[in-house]
Write a protein that holds these residues in place. Sequence first.
Motif, PDB file in Angstrom:
ATOM      1  N   VAL A  20       0.859  -1.182   0.000  1.00 35.48           N
ATOM      2  CA  VAL A  20       0.000   0.000   0.000  1.00 35.48           C
ATOM      3  C   VAL A  20       0.893   1.229   0.000  1.00 35.48           C
ATOM      4  O   VAL A  20       1.738   1.397   0.890  1.00 35.48           O
ATOM      5  CB  VAL A  20      -0.934   0.026   1.229  1.00 35.48           C
ATOM      6  CG1 VAL A  20      -1.744   1.322   1.251  1.00 35.48           C
ATOM      7  CG2 VAL A  20      -1.856  -1.188   1.224  1.00 35.48           C
ATOM      8  N   ASP A  22       0.776   4.966   0.565  1.00 35.24           N
ATOM      9  CA  ASP A  22      -0.046   6.055   1.097  1.00 35.24           C
ATOM     10  C   ASP A  22       0.455   7.364   0.494  1.00 35.24           C
ATOM     11  O   ASP A  22       1.559   7.818   0.771  1.00 35.24           O
ATOM     12  CB  ASP A  22       0.082   6.084   2.619  1.00 35.24           C
ATOM     13  CG  ASP A  22      -0.921   7.024   3.265  1.00 35.24           C
ATOM     14  OD1 ASP A  22      -1.366   7.956   2.592  1.00 35.24           O
ATOM     15  OD2 ASP A  22      -1.245   6.822   4.446  1.00 35.24           O
ATOM     16  N   GLY A  91      -8.976   1.133  -2.312  1.00 35.10           N
ATOM     17  CA  GLY A  91      -9.344   0.951  -0.915  1.00 35.10           C
ATOM     18  C   GLY A  91     -10.831   0.848  -0.636  1.00 35.10           C
ATOM     19  O   GLY A  91     -11.289  -0.096   0.023  1.00 35.10           O
ATOM     20  N   ILE A 119      -1.439  -0.840  -4.153  1.00 36.69           N
ATOM     21  CA  ILE A 119      -2.666  -0.064  -3.978  1.00 36.69           C
ATOM     22  C   ILE A 119      -2.270   1.344  -3.540  1.00 36.69           C
ATOM     23  O   ILE A 119      -1.589   1.517  -2.526  1.00 36.69           O
ATOM     24  CB  ILE A 119      -3.590  -0.709  -2.936  1.00 36.69           C
ATOM     25  CG1 ILE A 119      -3.976  -2.129  -3.371  1.00 36.69           C
ATOM     26  CG2 ILE A 119      -4.839   0.138  -2.722  1.00 36.69           C
ATOM     27  CD1 ILE A 119      -4.769  -2.887  -2.325  1.00 36.69           C
ATOM     28  N   THR A 120      -2.669   2.340  -4.306  1.00 28.96           N
ATOM     29  CA  THR A 120      -2.333   3.722  -3.959  1.00 28.96           C
ATOM     30  C   THR A 120      -3.572   4.447  -3.458  1.00 28.96           C
ATOM     31  O   THR A 120      -4.703   4.113  -3.812  1.00 28.96           O
ATOM     32  CB  THR A 120      -1.742   4.480  -5.159  1.00 28.96           C
ATOM     33  OG1 THR A 120      -2.740   4.596  -6.181  1.00 28.96           O
ATOM     34  CG2 THR A 120      -0.522   3.757  -5.715  1.00 28.96           C
ATOM     35  N   VAL A 124      -5.688   4.169   3.315  1.00 33.15           N
ATOM     36  CA  VAL A 124      -6.283   2.919   2.839  1.00 33.15           C
ATOM     37  C   VAL A 124      -6.431   1.961   4.012  1.00 33.15           C
ATOM     38  O   VAL A 124      -5.477   1.712   4.744  1.00 33.15           O
ATOM     39  CB  VAL A 124      -5.418   2.279   1.736  1.00 33.15           C
ATOM     40  CG1 VAL A 124      -5.992   0.935   1.314  1.00 33.15           C
ATOM     41  CG2 VAL A 124      -5.318   3.215   0.535  1.00 33.15           C
ATOM     42  N   LEU A 126      -7.237  -1.863   4.998  1.00 34.25           N
ATOM     43  CA  LEU A 126      -7.308  -3.206   4.444  1.00 34.25           C
ATOM     44  C   LEU A 126      -8.180  -4.108   5.314  1.00 34.25           C
ATOM     45  O   LEU A 126      -8.177  -3.976   6.541  1.00 34.25           O
ATOM     46  CB  LEU A 126      -5.908  -3.814   4.350  1.00 34.25           C
ATOM     47  CG  LEU A 126      -4.918  -3.129   3.393  1.00 34.25           C
ATOM     48  CD1 LEU A 126      -3.554  -3.793   3.505  1.00 34.25           C
ATOM     49  CD2 LEU A 126      -5.418  -3.185   1.964  1.00 34.25           C
ATOM     50  N   ALA A 134       0.342  -7.695   3.587  1.00 32.57           N
ATOM     51  CA  ALA A 134       0.597  -6.349   3.074  1.00 32.57           C
ATOM     52  C   ALA A 134       1.621  -5.606   3.910  1.00 32.57           C
ATOM     53  O   ALA A 134       1.835  -5.881   5.092  1.00 32.57           O
ATOM     54  CB  ALA A 134      -0.714  -5.555   3.041  1.00 32.57           C
ATOM     55  N   THR A 136       2.845  -1.284   4.262  1.00 32.65           N
ATOM     56  CA  THR A 136       2.445   0.066   3.879  1.00 32.65           C
ATOM     57  C   THR A 136       3.646   0.995   3.870  1.00 32.65           C
ATOM     58  O   THR A 136       4.444   0.989   4.810  1.00 32.65           O
ATOM     59  CB  THR A 136       1.377   0.614   4.854  1.00 32.65           C
ATOM     60  OG1 THR A 136       0.216  -0.235   4.815  1.00 32.65           O
ATOM     61  CG2 THR A 136       0.963   2.027   4.470  1.00 32.65           C
TER      62      THR A 136
END
Length: 496
Positions: A20, A22, A91, A119-120, A124, A126, A134, A136
């Motif tokens: 992820v 952020d 997200g 994932i941007t 977010v 999860l 994951a 981040t």
Amino acid sequence: MDDIRSHLELLIRARYALIVLDTADPDAADQLVREIAASLSLPFFSWTRSRGLRRGGAATDPVIEDTFEPARALLAAEREGAGCFVFRELGPFLDDPLVASHAFDVAERFAVRRGVLVITGHDVRLPDALRPHATTLRLPPPTWEQYRALVERVTREWSARMPVAVELTQQERARLINNLAGLTLLEAEKIINRCIIEDNALRAGDVERVATAKRQAVQQDGLLEFCAVEQDMRGVAGLAALKAWLAKRRLAATDPERATRFGLPFPKGVLLLGVPGCGKSLSAKAVASEWGLPLLRLDPATLYDKYIGDTEKNLRRALATAERVAPVVLWIDELEKAFASAGREDDGGVSNRIFGSFLTWLQERRGDVFVVATSNDVAKLPPEFIRKGRFDEIFFVDLPTREARRGILAIHLAKRRQDPATLDLDALAAATDGFSGAEIEEAIVGSLYTAFEQETPLSTPLVLEEVARTRPLSRTMGERLDALRAWARERTVMAE
């Protein structure tokens, strides 16, 4: 940016299958992953809800058939096999169990094959099933040096086409670059382009124009108020010690790049305690004007939400916004009203959680955010606020001295188009002993109404009559103010 790139590339090579990022700048995240994919000889894919899944990621690249829905796009990513897949703003869709399940399948596949699902987005969340798979990373905003290089590049490119006059002093150039902070590089480039095109120049007026663009970005979020600042410290009478302390840090705040090279950190902030109406809030506004920085006001009442977890989320968003648009002055007025409930459980622990989050942010914040917090009732503040380290200094703002009262009278008379020289300021300063600045202002306003009604010029006797009718706080709550002064004597620095 080089550090985050090296770290991200290492994670992908180490088979971290779900990452992820952020960030408030998804375009920068796309470009970063695209470059890493090229260096690892992996195909690059990008997905948005409106454009579907595309190999290569550009709007002109062909879309993979039937991949506009997130579940189908993730299924296509699983079929593709190796590659770097960037899913922008996925997200909110992860609340759908089907989407979360497909994301889990993709992460499991890339755990054993070359590839990654990135994932941007911002903040977010999860599902529990995805969290063990994951990691981040927070994509840092552009640096001061990147903004400086951008301004130079854009100016150079336009100068090759037409005459461009750059009429900025070194300090004005630094302020312009500071005001770009919080914008993406693409947004910043558009603003600089517009400033140059309008008059074939970069001038001092463009500094405020860039600040206006930042103001619009902040107000869209709704949690922070962008306050106009109209006067500097010359509009604040007295408070000599506070003014001297702020003046000593002005250069470090207005030219943080130079201060960093010298080894100085950006100032953290001040906590202003004291008597109501004596200039604490006015000082917060004047600091922003004096330092040439935007002023953001955080009203704690806007943070609280009836839904579980949303209050804490609102606080994180507000503080992240302040960091994103740094350097900035963040003003938190009447701090005790926000955190007086900390330590109690009658609100389900919400106040405790936001208090803890705020303390952690005060200690560890990353952006150049100068916090000016004010409080009228120190007894309601949790003791954690008072210890050094949260703020650079704690000042006590007492009732104004005679000389300060004279200055307050002159300021408020001039502000209302009255000539201070026509009144006996010494007599008025003596008569307003025990008055706060706000009470002196109201006495002037009240006497002006009387003069207007009587159709006579404002005079010393009219003001003295209004002063005589006023019962200042120092008389109605004298015992409480004496206790406040006794507490502050050994614990704070006097602002006067």
